[in-house]
Design an enzyme around this catalytic site. Structure first.
Site, PDB file in Angstrom:
ATOM      1  N   LYS A 196      49.379  68.069 -11.990  1.00 48.73           N
ATOM      2  CA  LYS A 196      48.259  67.526 -12.755  1.00 48.73           C
ATOM      3  C   LYS A 196      46.939  68.202 -12.320  1.00 48.73           C
ATOM      4  CE  LYS A 196      50.624  63.024 -13.017  1.00 48.73           C
ATOM      5  NZ  LYS A 196      50.483  61.560 -12.761  1.00 48.73           N
ATOM      6  N   TYR A 202      52.426  60.619 -22.554  1.00 46.63           N
ATOM      7  CA  TYR A 202      52.483  59.306 -21.887  1.00 46.63           C
ATOM      8  C   TYR A 202      52.650  58.168 -22.894  1.00 46.63           C
ATOM      9  CZ  TYR A 202      51.277  60.976 -17.153  1.00 46.63           C
ATOM     10  OH  TYR A 202      51.280  61.566 -15.908  1.00 46.63           O
ATOM     11  N   ASN A 262      47.688  61.199  -8.445  1.00 47.10           N
ATOM     12  CA  ASN A 262      48.932  61.409  -7.683  1.00 47.10           C
ATOM     13  C   ASN A 262      49.572  62.783  -7.910  1.00 47.10           C
ATOM     14  OD1 ASN A 262      50.065  60.954 -10.176  1.00 47.10           O
ATOM     15  ND2 ASN A 262      51.180  59.102  -9.603  1.00 47.10           N
ATOM     16  N   HIS A 272      53.725  65.168 -11.946  1.00 44.67           N
ATOM     17  CA  HIS A 272      54.574  64.404 -12.859  1.00 44.67           C
ATOM     18  C   HIS A 272      55.996  64.943 -12.795  1.00 44.67           C
ATOM     19  CE1 HIS A 272      56.141  62.474 -16.479  1.00 44.67           C
ATOM     20  NE2 HIS A 272      56.708  63.643 -16.720  1.00 44.67           N
ATOM     21  N   GLU A 297      60.496  65.638 -22.807  1.00 42.17           N
ATOM     22  CA  GLU A 297      59.289  66.248 -22.238  1.00 42.17           C
ATOM     23  C   GLU A 297      59.372  67.778 -22.251  1.00 42.17           C
ATOM     24  OE1 GLU A 297      58.189  62.391 -19.437  1.00 42.17           O
ATOM     25  OE2 GLU A 297      58.932  64.206 -18.455  1.00 42.17           O
TER      26      GLU A 297
HETATM   27  P1  DAT Z   1      55.379  58.208 -12.514  1.00 41.81           P
HETATM   28  O1  DAT Z   1      54.321  59.284 -12.659  1.00 41.81           O
HETATM   29  O2  DAT Z   1      55.766  58.003 -11.076  1.00 41.81           O
HETATM   30  O3  DAT Z   1      56.556  58.433 -13.422  1.00 41.81           O
HETATM   31  P2  DAT Z   1      54.563  56.123 -14.387  1.00 41.81           P
HETATM   32  O4  DAT Z   1      55.365  56.838 -15.419  1.00 41.81           O
HETATM   33  O5  DAT Z   1      54.818  54.657 -14.207  1.00 41.81           O
HETATM   34  O6  DAT Z   1      54.703  56.818 -12.944  1.00 41.81           O
HETATM   35  O7  DAT Z   1      53.020  56.280 -14.695  1.00 41.81           O
HETATM   36  C1  DAT Z   1      52.514  57.516 -15.120  1.00 41.81           C
HETATM   37  C2  DAT Z   1      51.227  57.798 -14.413  1.00 41.81           C
HETATM   38  O8  DAT Z   1      50.264  56.795 -14.736  1.00 41.81           O
HETATM   39  C3  DAT Z   1      51.314  57.755 -12.878  1.00 41.81           C
HETATM   40  O9  DAT Z   1      51.805  58.967 -12.333  1.00 41.81           O
HETATM   41  C4  DAT Z   1      49.887  57.495 -12.510  1.00 41.81           C
HETATM   42  C5  DAT Z   1      49.412  56.576 -13.628  1.00 41.81           C
HETATM   43  N1  DAT Z   1      49.512  55.173 -13.215  1.00 41.81           N
HETATM   44  C6  DAT Z   1      50.645  54.443 -13.074  1.00 41.81           C
HETATM   45  N2  DAT Z   1      50.384  53.197 -12.668  1.00 41.81           N
HETATM   46  C7  DAT Z   1      49.029  53.145 -12.545  1.00 41.81           C
HETATM   47  C8  DAT Z   1      48.102  52.127 -12.165  1.00 41.81           C
HETATM   48  N3  DAT Z   1      48.521  50.912 -11.825  1.00 41.81           N
HETATM   49  N4  DAT Z   1      46.790  52.435 -12.155  1.00 41.81           N
HETATM   50  C9  DAT Z   1      46.357  53.661 -12.506  1.00 41.81           C
HETATM   51  N5  DAT Z   1      47.171  54.666 -12.891  1.00 41.81           N
HETATM   52  C10 DAT Z   1      48.477  54.405 -12.901  1.00 41.81           C
HETATM   53 MG    MG Z   2      56.748  58.317 -15.481  1.00 41.59          MG
END
Ligand code: DAT
Ligand code: MG
Length: 151
Positions: free
Chosen positions: A11, A51, A114, A117, A128
């Site tokens: 990212k 997303y 973080n 992805h 994807e």
């Molecule tokens: P991952 O990236 O581990 O698959 P995800 O698909 O649940 O996680 O969410 C996608 C992204 O959204 C994640 O990498 C960071 C953001 N995100 C997830 N939960 C969040 C939160 N509680 N607050 C802010 N950003 C969040």
């Molecule tokens: Mg995810």
């Protein structure tokens, strides 16, 4: 060898923080094969497509703004178990919950920054890869180390 493929993206925060080679190196050293890579700035609309399963979440708009805020390294990695084990290399969604030794555990602090992805399953991996890459951008080749990685 093994044709399982996953979509991995560094990212904008990972790119800006100079972590491209660190992240690529972890997948490379594990023994996975890079089959596609490009640097792109996604539009916000594209980020929202990527997303779309999170569109009802309160952080969705900020997440899409962030993903489209700068260059992203989009990649496809191939190998046995790469979808599930790639997620293991990455760590938990929140870096606070990620184990040391994982990418997020070692290299970042906050859930919304973080750095990486990874597809979360076989179906999302196919979707994807199809969203981010044209079929001709995926390169099939034999890698020299395959005979030492797989019997
Ligand atoms: P991952 O990236 O581990 O698959 P995800 O698909 O649940 O996680 O969410 C996608 C992204 O959204 C994640 O990498 C960071 C953001 N995100 C997830 N939960 C969040 C939160 N509680 N607050 C802010 N950003 C969040
Ligand atoms: Mg995810």
């Amino acid at each position: 060898a093994e044709l399982e493929r996953t979509f991995i993206a560094i990212k904008p925060d990972g790119v800006q923080r100079g972590l491209i080679s660190e992240i690529v190196g972890r997948f490379e050293r594990k023994g996975y094969k890079l089959v596609a890579i490009k640097l792109i700035v996604p539009t916000k609309e594209f980020a929202a497509q990527h997303y779309d399963d999170l569109s009802s979440r309160p952080f969705f708009d900020g997440l899409c703004d962030f993903l489209s805020s700068g260059p992203v390294v989009a990649m496809v990695w191939e190998g046995q178990g790469v979808i599930k084990y790639g997620r293991k290399l990455i760590g938990a969604t929140s870096p606070q919950a990620s184990e040391p030794g994982t990418i997020r555990g070692d290299l970042c602090v906050q859930v919304s920054r973080n750095i990486i992805h990874g597809s979360d399953g076989p179906e999302t991996a196919v979707n994807e890869i199809g969203l981010w890459f044209k079929p001709e951008e995926l390169v099939s080749y034999t890698k020299n180390d395959e005979k030492w990685l797989y019997e």
